[in-house]
Design an enzyme around this catalytic site. Structure first.
Site, PDB file in Angstrom:
ATOM      1  N   SER A 105       0.937  -1.300  -0.038  1.00 30.78           N
ATOM      2  CA  SER A 105       0.008   0.029  -0.054  1.00 30.78           C
ATOM      3  C   SER A 105       0.885   1.140   0.225  1.00 30.78           C
ATOM      4  CB  SER A 105      -0.862   0.122   1.166  1.00 30.78           C
ATOM      5  OG  SER A 105      -1.889   0.996   1.222  1.00 30.78           O
TER       6      SER A 105
ATOM      7  N   ASP B 275      -8.818  -5.746  -5.620  1.00 31.21           N
ATOM      8  CA  ASP B 275      -8.218  -4.394  -4.973  1.00 31.21           C
ATOM      9  C   ASP B 275      -8.911  -3.227  -5.704  1.00 31.21           C
ATOM     10  OD1 ASP B 275      -7.109  -2.348  -3.918  1.00 31.21           O
ATOM     11  OD2 ASP B 275      -4.997  -3.124  -4.092  1.00 31.21           O
TER      12      ASP B 275
ATOM     13  N   HIS C 294      -7.942  -5.115  -1.245  1.00 32.51           N
ATOM     14  CA  HIS C 294      -6.676  -4.307  -0.933  1.00 32.51           C
ATOM     15  C   HIS C 294      -6.013  -4.980   0.282  1.00 32.51           C
ATOM     16  CE1 HIS C 294      -3.829  -1.252  -0.979  1.00 32.51           C
ATOM     17  NE2 HIS C 294      -4.107  -0.748   0.339  1.00 32.51           N
TER      18      HIS C 294
END
Length: 571
Positions: A286, A519, A553
């Protein structure tokens, strides 16, 4: 003639109903007064019984209410706060047509029970319990066991601000070898602390507990793993909640705007103090993946390998929009007080709602379909406007857990840093290249793009002016623009894409890029954009792994076998 009869009929009707309406209005007023004195519910019951004799309709037709003076001004039923209760009134007048159809009808007000709002009550109870000072973030678990690095000199930031110094919190696992060549820097996401794994000074499980340890993907038998809390955070590193030594008060929103580039430069100040000249690898997921790419671009000779999981070379409009909404929700909480809440009540409601929105972006619909479906928390209970379905209770729980665990201003600053991240606009070092950085600010990459699209500048000229990249990198960028687009690639800005190629051309070390098909925050096409730009810039050691996990995610936190296996193989 007809008008005269209608007028006479209306006057007669008003005269006949006046005593009853006066009585009903008086009872209604008493009911309102009683309702306002009750803390949680309407206690008064108003019953207004009209004559059993049918009332003829007005000669002109229409409803009785339109012909009765004051009927439209009867007050609504209210709670003690004065809030109108939908659907409830203190007096009710039915149409004459209805009355005519039911000669023995009984006319009375309809009283619905007010709904319960435990979610609102919880916010109120939390606010009563919070009287300042600001809570210590992390509930004890994340505030212990870390080491600190202190930089005592003024630190210039990319967007012109300055810190009089800063502190970085970090934790480490595994032994650093004699030549200090086995260090792996683990970069964190937006709200993570340095506590990635349990250790003797803090035995609580860390956020990547199953990925770090002997024989695990980040193998502590081989590597010395270092994880920091980023600059701008609230788990031991300098951020908005830290005390400004110049004033003795928390920085609050006097804290300067911070970027991913500033975070990385602060981390490398720490590595300098540790005597670590070159990392074996820089690993991140991330926002941590953004830091890994930034570190390899800023310090290409000091990073041996790169791992970027579920990240991007630049933030795209969809993720920017999602984070913007979260910030707007947070700043709309009156307790936020423009960031100066540290002596009072923190914006806990805004933080809770912002986290709930964020949680939606971190997971996926298919997972929730299997995990929750349309199941209600209490199937036999009446429908509720607070958390009712299991998915709602899940979001409510995530918001409750987070709202006092993380500093609101840190969320604002760090999420904005993610929005601004763009590998095609690598800034000069504000400490050593202040003049160049000032020139970059003045020119602006966006202005150069506009000129290019207007046909004033060539891509080569725009990139040369914006980033000062080497001529061979620029030539590679221009060649990359001529290549056909992948069918999976979103390509809307050729000049910007060429800038990404040029910006990442310094990254020539083995690089692993991992994406997940479910995601929605950083879709796989953004991972492919990283891979293709790296390859176009001359990196022939790029490995791409695409996962079909359903966790969205957050797959990087959950999928030990696939994410962990890819990381282990790359290191």
């Amino acid at each position: 003639m007809v008008g005269t009869i209608a007028t006479a009929a209306t006057a007669a009707l008003r005269q006949r109903l006046a005593p009853r309406l006066s009585s009903a209005t008086a009872v209604a007023a008493a009911a309102v007064a009683s309702a306002r004195s009750s803390p949680h519910r309407i206690t008064a019951s108003v019953t207004s019984r009209f004559s059993s004799r049918a009332v003829p309709p007005p000669a002109t037709g229409g409803s009785l209410a339109g012909h009765v003076s004051g009927a439209s001004n009867l007050p609504p039923a209210t709670t003690n706060t004065g809030t109108a209760v939908p659907g409830a009134t203190t007096a009710s007048v039915t149409t004459a047509a209805t009355a005519a159809s039911t000669p023995a009808a009984s006319f009375r007000a309809v009283h619905n029970q007010a709904l319960a709002f435990p979610c609102v009550d919880r916010n109120t109870e939390r606010e009563v319990a919070l009287s300042g000072p600001e809570p210590a973030y992390g509930d004890g678990i994340l505030r212990t066991g870390f080491e600190t690095f202190r930089h005592e000199q003024p630190f210039q930031l990319v967007h012109g601000g300055e810190l009089p110094g800063f502190q970085i919190a970090y934790e480490s696992w595994g032994e650093l070898n004699a030549d200090r060549s086995n260090a792996v820097l683990l970069c964190t996401g937006l709200s993570a602390s340095s506590h990635a794994r349990s250790q003797p000074k803090n035995t609580s499980p860390g956020w990547w507990e199953r990925f770090i340890g002997p024989g695990l993907p980040l193998d502590t038998d081989r590597f010395h793993i270092i994880c920091t809390n980023v600059l701008g955070g609230c788990f031991g590193s300098t951020g908005p909640s830290s005390v400004d030594p110049r004033t003795g008060r928390p920085f609050a929103t006097t804290f300067p705007i911070v970027t991913i580039w500033d975070m990385v430069r602060a981390q490398f100040k720490m590595l300098d103090a540790m005597g670590i000249e070159r990392l074996h690898a820089c690993v991140g997921s991330s926002m941590g993946g953004m830091q890994s790419l930034a570190a390899a671009a800023l310090f290409p000779s000091r990073v041996g390998r790169v791992v970027s999981v579920s990240a991007a070379a630049r933030s795209h409009p969809f993720s920017i929009a999602l984070r913007f909404v979260q910030r707007q929700i947070l700043m709309s909480d009156p307790n936020w007080n423009r960031g100066f809440y540290y002596d009072g009540i923190p914006p806990h409601v805004g933080m809770k709602l912002a986290r709930e929105v964020g949680t939606i972006t971190y997971r996926s619909g298919p997972e929730w379909e299997l995990r929750f479906g349309r199941t209600r928390a209490v199937p036999d209970a009446p429908p509720a406007l607070c958390a009712d379905y299991l998915i709602e209770t899940y979001l409510d729980h995530q918001g409750e857990k987070f709202c006092l665990q993380y500093d609101a201003n840190s969320l604002l600053y760090i999420s904005k840093a993610m929005d601004m991240f763009d590998m095609s606009a690598i800034p000069a070092n504000p400490e050593s290249d202040a003049a160049e950085l000032a020139a970059q600010r003045q020119v602006g990459v966006d202005a150069l793009k506009q000129e290019y699209h207007a046909g004033i500048l060539s891509p080569l000229h725009a990139l040369s002016s914006a980033s000062g990249s080497a001529s061979e990198a620029l030539a590679a960028a221009t060649r990359a623009m001529d290549q056909p687009a992948s069918p999976h690639e979103v390509r809307t800005d050729q000049a910007h894409r060429a800038g990404l190629v040029a910006g990442m051309s310094a990254i020539r070390v083995p690089t692993l890029v991992v994406g997940c098909q479910s995601d929605i925050l950083f879709p796989v096409w953004q991972q492919k954009e990283v891979v293709e730009c790296l390859r176009a810039g001359g990196n022939d050691a790029v490995t791409y792994v695409e996962l079909d996990a359903m966790y969205g995610h957050d797959t990087f936190l959950i999928d030990l076998n696939n994410v962990g296996g890819a990381v282990r193989g790359h290191l």
